[in-house]
Design an enzyme around this catalytic site. Structure first.
Site, PDB file in Angstrom:
ATOM      1  N   ARG A 138      -9.252  -1.371   7.777  1.00  0.00           N
ATOM      2  CA  ARG A 138     -10.041  -0.138   7.689  1.00  0.00           C
ATOM      3  C   ARG A 138     -10.171   0.526   9.046  1.00  0.00           C
ATOM      4  O   ARG A 138     -11.259   0.766   9.544  1.00  0.00           O
ATOM      5  CB  ARG A 138     -11.398  -0.442   7.097  1.00  0.00           C
ATOM      6  CG  ARG A 138     -11.329  -0.557   5.584  1.00  0.00           C
ATOM      7  CD  ARG A 138     -12.667  -0.762   4.987  1.00  0.00           C
ATOM      8  NE  ARG A 138     -12.776  -0.131   3.688  1.00  0.00           N
ATOM      9  CZ  ARG A 138     -13.737  -0.383   2.817  1.00  0.00           C
ATOM     10  NH1 ARG A 138     -14.662  -1.249   3.105  1.00  0.00           N
ATOM     11  NH2 ARG A 138     -13.781   0.244   1.673  1.00  0.00           N
ATOM     12  N   CYS A 139      -9.001   0.815   9.620  1.00  0.00           N
ATOM     13  CA  CYS A 139      -8.999   1.269  11.005  1.00  0.00           C
ATOM     14  C   CYS A 139      -8.598   2.723  11.151  1.00  0.00           C
ATOM     15  O   CYS A 139      -8.830   3.313  12.198  1.00  0.00           O
ATOM     16  CB  CYS A 139      -8.023   0.432  11.801  1.00  0.00           C
ATOM     17  SG  CYS A 139      -6.319   0.744  11.316  1.00  0.00           S
ATOM     18  N   GLN A 143       0.817  -1.206   0.000  1.00  0.00           N
ATOM     19  CA  GLN A 143       0.000   0.000   0.000  1.00  0.00           C
ATOM     20  C   GLN A 143       0.854   1.262   0.000  1.00  0.00           C
ATOM     21  O   GLN A 143       0.334   2.369  -0.125  1.00  0.00           O
ATOM     22  CB  GLN A 143      -0.923   0.026   1.236  1.00  0.00           C
ATOM     23  CG  GLN A 143      -1.954  -1.068   1.259  1.00  0.00           C
ATOM     24  CD  GLN A 143      -2.810  -1.083   2.509  1.00  0.00           C
ATOM     25  OE1 GLN A 143      -3.065  -2.150   3.039  1.00  0.00           O
ATOM     26  NE2 GLN A 143      -3.266   0.070   2.987  1.00  0.00           N
TER      27      GLN A 143
HETATM   28  N1  MCN Z   1     -13.566   9.414  -3.080  1.00  0.00           N
HETATM   29  C1  MCN Z   1     -14.413  10.273  -3.741  1.00  0.00           C
HETATM   30  N2  MCN Z   1     -14.890  11.386  -3.093  1.00  0.00           N
HETATM   31  C2  MCN Z   1     -14.549  11.651  -1.811  1.00  0.00           C
HETATM   32  C3  MCN Z   1     -13.690  10.779  -1.123  1.00  0.00           C
HETATM   33  C4  MCN Z   1     -13.199   9.664  -1.800  1.00  0.00           C
HETATM   34  O1  MCN Z   1     -14.754  10.012  -4.896  1.00  0.00           O
HETATM   35  N3  MCN Z   1     -15.000  12.742  -1.193  1.00  0.00           N
HETATM   36  C5  MCN Z   1     -13.000   8.247  -3.763  1.00  0.00           C
HETATM   37  C6  MCN Z   1     -11.508   8.401  -3.944  1.00  0.00           C
HETATM   38  O2  MCN Z   1     -11.171   9.129  -5.059  1.00  0.00           O
HETATM   39  C7  MCN Z   1     -11.023   6.972  -3.963  1.00  0.00           C
HETATM   40  C8  MCN Z   1     -11.987   6.289  -2.991  1.00  0.00           C
HETATM   41  O3  MCN Z   1     -13.157   7.106  -2.946  1.00  0.00           O
HETATM   42  O4  MCN Z   1     -11.157   6.437  -5.264  1.00  0.00           O
HETATM   43  C9  MCN Z   1     -11.391   6.183  -1.563  1.00  0.00           C
HETATM   44  O5  MCN Z   1     -10.792   7.395  -1.255  1.00  0.00           O
HETATM   45  P1  MCN Z   1     -10.197   7.804   0.178  1.00  0.00           P
HETATM   46  O6  MCN Z   1     -11.281   7.986   1.140  1.00  0.00           O
HETATM   47  O7  MCN Z   1      -9.267   8.927  -0.064  1.00  0.00           O
HETATM   48  O8  MCN Z   1      -9.370   6.530   0.671  1.00  0.00           O
HETATM   49  P2  MCN Z   1      -8.011   5.954   0.061  1.00  0.00           P
HETATM   50  O9  MCN Z   1      -8.076   6.003  -1.392  1.00  0.00           O
HETATM   51  O10 MCN Z   1      -6.844   6.535   0.757  1.00  0.00           O
HETATM   52  O11 MCN Z   1      -8.163   4.434   0.444  1.00  0.00           O
HETATM   53  C10 MCN Z   1      -7.747   3.929   1.688  1.00  0.00           C
HETATM   54  C11 MCN Z   1      -8.869   3.240   2.403  1.00  0.00           C
HETATM   55  C12 MCN Z   1      -8.326   2.378   3.475  1.00  0.00           C
HETATM   56  S1  MCN Z   1      -7.278   3.089   4.602  1.00  0.00           S
HETATM   57  C13 MCN Z   1      -8.617   1.044   3.523  1.00  0.00           C
HETATM   58  S2  MCN Z   1      -8.016   0.151   4.829  1.00  0.00           S
HETATM   59  C14 MCN Z   1      -9.435   0.427   2.508  1.00  0.00           C
HETATM   60  C15 MCN Z   1     -10.319   1.394   1.816  1.00  0.00           C
HETATM   61  O12 MCN Z   1      -9.656   2.509   1.464  1.00  0.00           O
HETATM   62  N4  MCN Z   1      -8.920  -0.582   1.769  1.00  0.00           N
HETATM   63  C16 MCN Z   1      -9.579  -0.952   0.617  1.00  0.00           C
HETATM   64  N5  MCN Z   1     -11.130   0.876   0.871  1.00  0.00           N
HETATM   65  C17 MCN Z   1     -10.726  -0.221   0.156  1.00  0.00           C
HETATM   66  N6  MCN Z   1     -11.370  -0.584  -0.962  1.00  0.00           N
HETATM   67  C18 MCN Z   1     -10.896  -1.628  -1.686  1.00  0.00           C
HETATM   68  N7  MCN Z   1     -11.569  -1.986  -2.796  1.00  0.00           N
HETATM   69  N8  MCN Z   1      -9.777  -2.307  -1.328  1.00  0.00           N
HETATM   70  C19 MCN Z   1      -9.108  -2.003  -0.207  1.00  0.00           C
HETATM   71  O13 MCN Z   1      -8.000  -2.656   0.126  1.00  0.00           O
HETATM   72 CU1  CUN Z   2      -5.991   0.974   9.172  1.00  0.00          CU
HETATM   73  S1  CUN Z   2      -6.445  -0.022   7.519  1.00  0.00           S
HETATM   74 MO1  CUN Z   2      -6.327   1.428   6.032  1.00  0.00          MO
HETATM   75  O1  CUN Z   2      -5.724   2.703   7.067  1.00  0.00           O
HETATM   76  O2  CUN Z   2      -5.005   0.975   5.203  1.00  0.00           O
END
Ligand code: MCN
Ligand code: CUN
Length: 797
Positions: free
Chosen positions: A381-382, A234
Site C-alpha cells: 500500500r505504497c 494484480q
Molecule cells: N472506492 C469507492 N469510492 C471512491 C474510491 C474507491 O467506492 N471514491 C472503492 C473502489 O470502487 C474499490 C475500492 O474502493 O472497490 C478501492 O478503490 P481504489 O482506491 O481505486 O483502489 P484500487 O481498487 O486500485 O486498489 C488498489 C489499492 C492498493 S494499490 C493496494 S496496495 C491495496 C488496496 O487497494 N491492496 C489491497 N486495498 C486492498 N484491499 C484488499 N482487500 N486487498 C488488497 O490486496
Molecule cells: Cu504500492 S502497493 Mo499497491 O500500489 O499495489
C-alpha cells in the site's frame, strides 16, 4: 478555484432512487463475498489441469556467495522427478536473467553468485509437490561465501565487495542517484530561516503479506503454441506484455488468467522468477506446471516495502511558516533494482511529499544502494513509495512544531494549502486537483476533542502518566496515469472498459483492472448504475482474463477508480448516447427533445411519455431506426489528465507505560476525503484495513537482517500480523471534495490510510514522550525501544 463533479442531476420526477438500485453512494454488500464465504472462491491453488506437474524452488541459504558447482544427479534419481532446472539450463534459453521494472536485470535462477538469502537457485518439477520438495533438498550446491552487505552504509564503505559484478560498467554498489527541486532557491530560503529543524529516521523494511502467496499454473500447449498462465497477479495484462517481451513468445498466443486473488497489497505486481520458471518448465515438459509458493518463500523473496532513510531539514520563521524543505533519502534496494522505473516514477513518488502544505521551495536528493537483501521496494500500500514520502513529511512537521514550541495543530493550520489555492503546484512539480484540508483537520480535531485532551494530558503528566496525541495530514497522488508522464516498460498508463447491454437490459462490464479484495465486482457495477440506471444487480463485472477483457495496466497505486473507473463511466456514457437515439426513435421525437433521468428517457415537456433504458436495450436488437448499427455495446480508453489527490487527517491518542514501554491507542479518528464515494462501506473497509496495517507497521512489523544477511522475519512467528485483538477501533468521518477532472468526481482511496496512518501513531508516542526530550524512535515502536527512549531521553534507531 474548486469545480464540482459532472454527475447529472435527476431531472424528472420518475427518476429511480439511485441508492436503492445500487448506484453511487450505495453501501451495497460485496457481491464477491457470496462465493468467498461459502468456500466457492477459485484461487490459483484450486486450479487443477489434467496431467499437471508440480514445481518447487531451491533457495539460497546464504546472502552472498559464489556458486562453485551444482550437482543435480541425486535429484534426477528420485522417482517421480520430471525435470531439474538450473540457471545454466535457463541461460541456454536466454532466460537466466530478466528485466525489472527499472530496466535493471534480476536473476531468474542464479548462475554466477547468489545475492540474497532466499534467492532462487534451481527448481524441480515432479509428480507431486512433496517429491519436488524432497528433490530440491537432494540438489548439492557448493558455495564459496562472500562478505554480505546488509545496509546502505556498508554498501558504500571503502573496500565493500561489489554485489552486481554481473553488470558491465557497475563499479560500486549504487543503484541510482536522483534529485528534484530547486537547490539554489532552497539554499537561499534556508539562509533566511529563523529556525532550522532537523530530523533523521529510518522507515524499516516491511512485507505486504497477502493471505495467498504467489503461485501459478503454467500450461504450454506444444500443439497450438498457446501459453495459458493462471497466476495470482494484480496486473495480468502487463504480465502478458512482459512475458511476450522477456520470453519472446507471440503475445496473441499468451493468455494470463488471474482467478480470485487472495490479497495483493503490491506484492503481486511484479513478475517473479517463480513465474518465469513455471512457464519454462511447462514448455520443457509440455505439461501444465503448478507452482505454489510457501510463506517463507513469499516473505524472503518477493516485493518488500520501504527500507528508506531520511536526513532532513526544514527552514522556518519564528511565527511558524515553512520557508523551505530539503532532504536526502537513502534507499536499500536489495540485490536487484526491481523498484518502479526511475525515469517515470523518480524514486517512486517520494517527491509527492509536502503537496498539502504551502511550501515555497524544496530540494530532494536520493541515492539507492544494492545490498544482499531481497529486491522490491514498491509494495505494501505504497502507491510507488508515497508511503515514505508522507511518513517523512508528517514526522518532519511534528519535529518542526516541537522545535518552534508551537502547537502541532496550529502549525498545520498555518501551512496547509487553503481551499482557494487549487489547482496547487507543489514545490516538486505536481499539480494537486482539489481539497478542503483545513475543514478535514478541524473535523478531526473536534472529533477527538483536541483541546480537552491537551488539558487531560497536562493533568496526567503531573501524575507521571504519559499521554500523547499525534496528527497526520496528507494528500497523496493516486491513479497513475496520464500517459505523458507515466509508463511501465514503455507502455503508457491508461485503462479501458468494455460494456455490453443485452436485449433484456442486463449488462456485462469488462475491465483491465484486477481486484485482489477491493470489491471491484461490486463497485464498478455501481458506476454503470449511476450512468445508466440499470440496477447494479443486473450488471456483472468481469476481469482477470487477458483473452476476454480489454487492455488495462492493472490494480496498484489505487488507480482502479481514478483510471478504470473513469473509463467505465465514459463507456456507459457512450451507451447512453446511443440509447438516446433509440429512445428518440421509440418516442417518435427528435433526439434534441429527449431528456434523461436515471434509468429513463422522456419527452421534454411531456414527462409521462418515456422509455426505460431496458426498453432502449431491447430496441437495439429488435427495433432500431433505419441505418443504425444494431446492438448496444462499446468500449472506452481513458487517459487521465492528472492524478487524483485525496486528503486524509488521522489523529491518534495514546498512553505510554513508562515501566514497560508498551503503548496503547486510546482513540483513533480518521477523516478521509476521497471525493465522491461510490460505495461508502467499501471505502470505510479500505480505510480500516489501511489503518490496521499502519498500526502494524508502527507497532510490531518489520523485516530485518542480521549481520550475515539472514532474514529475521521469514515466517509468521517472527513477522507479526495484527489480529482483531490488538487492533484499535477507528472512528471514521468524511469530507467530499469531488475531483474536478474525474468523470464522477471520485478519487482513489485504497492506500490512503496505510500511507498516512503510521505517522499518526508514531507522532502520538513521540508527543507522549516529549517531556523526556526524545525526538525519534524508529518504527516499529517496540516496547524495548520505547522504554529505552523514555529512560535515557535518547533517540532510538
Ligand atoms: N472506492 C469507492 N469510492 C471512491 C474510491 C474507491 O467506492 N471514491 C472503492 C473502489 O470502487 C474499490 C475500492 O474502493 O472497490 C478501492 O478503490 P481504489 O482506491 O481505486 O483502489 P484500487 O481498487 O486500485 O486498489 C488498489 C489499492 C492498493 S494499490 C493496494 S496496495 C491495496 C488496496 O487497494 N491492496 C489491497 N486495498 C486492498 N484491499 C484488499 N482487500 N486487498 C488488497 O490486496
Ligand atoms: Cu504500492 S502497493 Mo499497491 O500500489 O499495489
Amino acid at each position: 478555484g474548486q469545480v464540482t463533479a459532472t454527475a447529472e442531476p435527476a431531472a424528472g420526477s420518475r427518476a429511480l432512487d439511485e441508492v436503492k438500485i445500487g448506484g453511487l453512494g450505495s453501501s451495497r454488500p460485496r457481491v464477491e463475498d457470496a462465493r468467498f464465504i461459502r468456500g466457492r472462491g477459485n484461487y490459483v491453488e484450486d486450479v487443477t489441469l489434467p496431467g499437471m506437474l508440480h514445481m518447487e524452488i531451491l533457495r539460497s541459504p546464504l546472502a552472498h556467495a559464489r556458486i562453485k558447482s551444482i550437482d543435480t544427479s541425486a535429484a534426477w534419481a528420485i522417482p517421480g522427478v520430471k525435470l531439474v532446472l538450473t540457471g545454466e539450463m535457463a541461460a541456454q534459453r536466454n532466460l537466466a536473467w530478466m528485466p525489472t521494472l527499472s530496466y535493471d536485470t534480476q536473476a531468474v535462477l542464479a548462475t554466477d553468485k547468489v545475492r540474497f538469502q532466499g534467492q532462487e537457485v534451481a527448481c524441480v518439477v515432479a509428480e507431486d509437490p512433496y517429491i519436488a520438495k524432497d528433490a530440491c533438498d537432494a540438489i548439492v550446491v557448493e558455495y564459496e561465501a562472500l562478505p554480505p552487505i546488509v545496509n546502505p552504509e556498508q554498501a558504500v564503505a571503502p573496500g565493500a565487495p561489489l554485489i552486481r559484478d554481473d553488470k558491465s560498467g557497475q563499479a560500486d554498489n549504487i543503484a541510482y542517484q536522483w534529485e528534484v527541486g530547486d537547490k539554489d532557491g532552497t539554499d537561499a530560503a534556508f539562509a533566511k530561516a529563523d529556525v532550522v529543524s532537523k530530523l533523521r529516521l529510518h522507515y524499516p523494511r516491511s512485507h505486504p503479506s497477502p493471505i495467498e502467496n504467489c503461485g501459478a499454473v503454467a500450461d504450454f500447449n506444444n500443439a497450438t503454441g498457446k501459453l495459458t498462465v493462471y497466476m495470482t497477479s494484480q496486473a495480468p495484462h502487463i504480465v502478458r506484455a512482459a512475458v511476450a517481451l522477456i520470453a519472446e513468445l507471440p503475445e496473441h498466443l499468451i493468455r494470463i488468467i488471474s482467478p480470485d486473488v487472495g490479497g495483493g497489497f503490491g506484492n503481486k505486481v511484479p513478475v517473479y522468477p517463480g513465474y518465469v520458471c513455471a512457464i519454462l518448465c511447462s514448455i520443457l515438459t509440455a505439461k501444465p506446471v503448478k507452482w505454489i509458493e510457501d510463506n517463507t518463500g513469499n516473505l524472503s523473496s518477493t516485493g518488500f516495502g520501504r527500507d528508506m532513510y531520511l536526513d532532513s531539514e526544514m527552514a522556518l520563521t519564528n511565527d511558524g511558516k515553512i520557508l523551505a524543505v530539503r532532504y536526502h533519502a537513502t534507499t536499500d534496494q536489495g540485490a536487484f533494482f526491481a523498484d518502479a522505473q526511475p525515469t517515470k516514477f523518480k524514486i517512486g513518488l517520494v517527491h509527492s511529499s509536502f503537496a498539502c502544505y504551502d511550501v515555497p521551495v524544496g530540494h530532494i536528493t536520493a541515492q539507492g544502494m544494492y545490498t544482499n537483501k531481497a529486491p522490491g521496494g514498491v509494495a505494501y500500500r505504497c502507491s510507488f513509495r508515497v508511503t515514505e514520502a508522507m511518513f517523512f513529511q508528517e514526522r518532519m512537521i511534528q519535529a518542526a512544531a516541537d522545535d518552534l514550541g508551537m502547537d502541532q495543530a496550529e502549525f498545520r493550520r498555518r501551512n496547509l494549502v487553503r481551499d482557494d489555492q487549487f489547482p496547487y503546484r507543489t514545490p516538486f512539480g505536481f499539480l494537486t486537483d482539489s481539497g478542503q484540508y483545513l475543514k478535514c483537520l478541524q473535523i478531526g480535531l473536534d472529533a477527538i476533542g483536541y483541546d480537552d485532551f491537551l488539558v487531560e494530558q497536562a493533568e496526567a503528566r503531573k501524575q507521571g502518566r504519559l499521554l500523547g496525541i499525534g496528527i497526520s495530514t496528507m494528500t497523496e497522488p493516486l491513479g497513475a496515469g496520464n500517459s505523458r508522464e507515466y509508463d511501465i516498460l514503455g507502455i503508457k498508463m491508461f485503462d479501458s472498459a468494455e460494456l455490453r447491454v443485452h436485449p433484456t437490459g442486463k449488462a456485462v462490464l469488462k475491465i483491465g483492472a484486477q481486484t485482489q479484495g477491493q470489491g471491484h465486482e461490486t463497485t464498478f457495477a455501481q458506476i454503470v448504475t449511476h450512468e445508466l440506471g440499470i440496477p447494479a444487480t443486473d450488471i456483472v463485472v468481469e476481469h482477470g482474463d487477458t483473452d476476454h477483457t480489454p487492455f488495462g495496466m492493472g490494480t496498484y497505486a489505487s488507480r482502479s477508480t481514478p483510471v478504470a473507473g473513469a473509463a467505465t463511466a465514459m463507456v456507459a456514457r457512450k451507451i447512453r448516447a446511443k440509447a438516446r437515439k433509440l429512445a428518440a426513435h421509440l418516442l417518435e421525437v427528435s433526439e434534441e427533445d429527449v431528456e434523461w433521468e436515471l434509468g429513463r428517457f422522456f419527452v421534454r415537456g411531456a414527462e409521462s411519455r418515456g422509455v426505460t433504458i431496458q426498453e432502449c436495450a431491447m430496441a437495439a436488437y429488435s427495433n432500431m431506426p433505419d441505418g443504425m448499427e444494431p446492438g448496444l455495446e462499446n468500449n472506452a480508453y481513458y487517459d487521465p489528465p492528472n492524478l487524483t489527490w485525496p486528503f486524509a487527517c488521522y489523529i491518534a491518542t495514546v498512553e505510554v507505560d513508562p515501566e514497560t514501554g508498551v503503548w496503547d491507542v486510546l482513540r483513533f479518528v480518521g477523516v478521509d476525503d476521497c471525493g465522491v464515494r461510490i460505495n461508502p462501506m467499501i471505502v470505510e473497509g479500505q480505510i480500516m484495513g489501511g489503518l490496521t496495517e499502519a498500526y502494524a507497521m508502527s507497532n510490531m512489523q518489520f523485516q530485518t537482517y542480521d549481520a550475515d544477511g539472514n532474514l529475521v522475519g521469514a515466517n509468521y512467528m517472527d513477522y507479526l500480523l495484527p489480529t482483531a485483538w490488538e487492533t484499535p477501533g477507528f472512528e471514521l468521518h468524511e469530507v467530499v471534495t469531488p475531483s474536478p477532472h474525474h468523470p464522477i468526481g471520485a478519487k482513489g482511496v485504497g492506500e490512503c490510510a496505510a500511507v498516512g496512518g503510521p505517522a499518526a501513531y508514531v507522532n502520538a508516542v513521540m508527543n507522549a514522550l516529549r517531556p523526556t526530550g526524545v525526538r525519534n524512535i524508529d518504527m516499529p515502536l517496540l516496547p524495548d525501544r520505547v522504554w529505552h527512549a523514555a529512560h535515557t531521553g535518547q533517540d532510538v534507531s
